[in-house]
Design an enzyme around this catalytic site. Sequence first.
Site, short mmCIF file in Angstrom:
data_model
loop_
_atom_site.label_atom_id
_atom_site.label_comp_id
_atom_site.label_asym_id
_atom_site.label_seq_id
_atom_site.Cartn_x
_atom_site.Cartn_y
_atom_site.Cartn_z
N TYR A 55 -24.17 61.66 -48.61
CA TYR A 55 -23.08 61.49 -49.58
C TYR A 55 -23.48 60.51 -50.69
O TYR A 55 -23.01 60.62 -51.83
CB TYR A 55 -21.81 61.04 -48.88
N PHE A 76 -16.65 83.76 -45.56
CA PHE A 76 -18.09 83.85 -45.36
C PHE A 76 -18.75 83.48 -46.69
O PHE A 76 -18.84 84.30 -47.60
CB PHE A 76 -18.50 85.25 -44.92
N HIS A 115 -19.90 71.40 -43.18
CA HIS A 115 -20.94 70.38 -43.26
C HIS A 115 -21.55 70.09 -41.89
O HIS A 115 -22.78 69.97 -41.76
CB HIS A 115 -20.35 69.08 -43.83
N PRO A 158 -19.26 80.14 -49.79
CA PRO A 158 -18.54 79.00 -50.36
C PRO A 158 -17.06 79.30 -50.48
O PRO A 158 -16.66 80.38 -50.87
CB PRO A 158 -19.19 78.82 -51.75
N GLU A 209 -16.29 64.48 -39.94
CA GLU A 209 -17.57 64.98 -39.43
C GLU A 209 -18.07 64.14 -38.25
O GLU A 209 -18.64 64.69 -37.30
CB GLU A 209 -18.58 65.01 -40.57
N ARG A 249 -27.59 80.07 -42.38
CA ARG A 249 -26.40 80.88 -42.61
C ARG A 249 -25.48 80.77 -41.40
O ARG A 249 -25.93 80.57 -40.27
CB ARG A 249 -26.76 82.36 -42.83
N GLN A 250 -24.18 80.96 -41.64
CA GLN A 250 -23.19 80.89 -40.57
C GLN A 250 -22.79 82.30 -40.13
O GLN A 250 -22.62 83.20 -40.97
CB GLN A 250 -21.92 80.14 -41.02
#
Length: 398
Positions: free
Chosen positions: A98, A389, A88, A391, A140, A206-207
Amino acid sequence: MLSEQSVPVVRATLPAVGAAIGDITELFYRKLFEAHPELLRDLFNRGNQANGEQQKALAGSIAAFAGMLLERPDARPDAMLSRIAHKHASLGVTSDQYKIVHRHLFAAIAEVLGDAVTPEVAAAWDEVYWLMANALIAVEARLYEEAGVAEGQIWRRMEIVERREESPDAVSFVLRPADDRPVRPFRPGQYVSVQSELPDGSRQIRQYSLSSAPGRSDRRITVKRVQAGGQPDGEVSSWLHATANEGDVLTVSEPFGDLALADGDGPLLLASAGIGVTPMLAMLDHLAATGSRRPVTVVHADRTPADHAHRREQAELAAALPGARLHLWYEEPGDEAPRASAGRVDIDSLDLPDGLTVYLCGPVPFMRAVRGDLLRRGVPAADIHYEVFGPDLWLGQR
């Protein structure tokens, strides 16, 4: 901890909620994106929405969290919360979002379950949601504070100073700040997000793991082009491969991720498959740069030697560590890798020391198989860490 009045309600309704959770999450996302189309355009991964992976991840997280509240009421599932919170934070999620999720999720629950959602049931599941949400908000907030940024303000501009083809489907980009601000330290194994403005005007995120050690003024990511067979190819990876070149500027997040190499001198197992090699490269690079003498077992699996991104670099880094041993498996080794084994990784063939700490990264079937083999060999689950990589489908809960 759930309140006394909510425990029996959640326990009694968890099977019904679990059975319907797929329908609930599908309806939730439809309602959410109808009300907030910008979230699908600029925050959520459209590919994972299309193939249903994001719905499965949300369903898995809710069911796993509720189950843990019932099974271990005095413990908080910190590992699960940490993984979600890091993802997140890497997206710039803020606490007010949220409330938006809560509104549309509970509207979906009420619509799918109908009269079964009595005021008592609604109150109990509302408690489950806010226990999870408030715990994530707190984690977070700490991550943003550690990054030295305000909530959600994670982005900075970075210039591509080098582009290099690592395999037919993988390209690495060396990034340097486009401003005068220094890069902050990161832990080997962490990732950054890249926000890409696509031709339709969307800003998809994207990560990508940082694939070299910390301590430098630049950062390197390695992007594999996602080719999905009968499904649409990865839109961001394809865009980066086709258009991103030296001199271009990308929007990149601060580093996050809970798969990070811990300090110490105990033995390590770094096991990867495919593009999962990238966080392992950062760990190996860090170990080599710091003169580590830790015993390190390095395992990598790939389709062929040519598909193995950073193959030579991984071998050189392992060779630079006096306590490291490299083991390779290829589906088709060919003549290019005569010392590699054919087929899938065989954990039972390895001589693994006691007190092992394990880091896994690669496709979920690979990680599930390796994790299962390690558990059967007596490696404690708490000592097996992994990165997904995409969910998280709750590998660690199976």
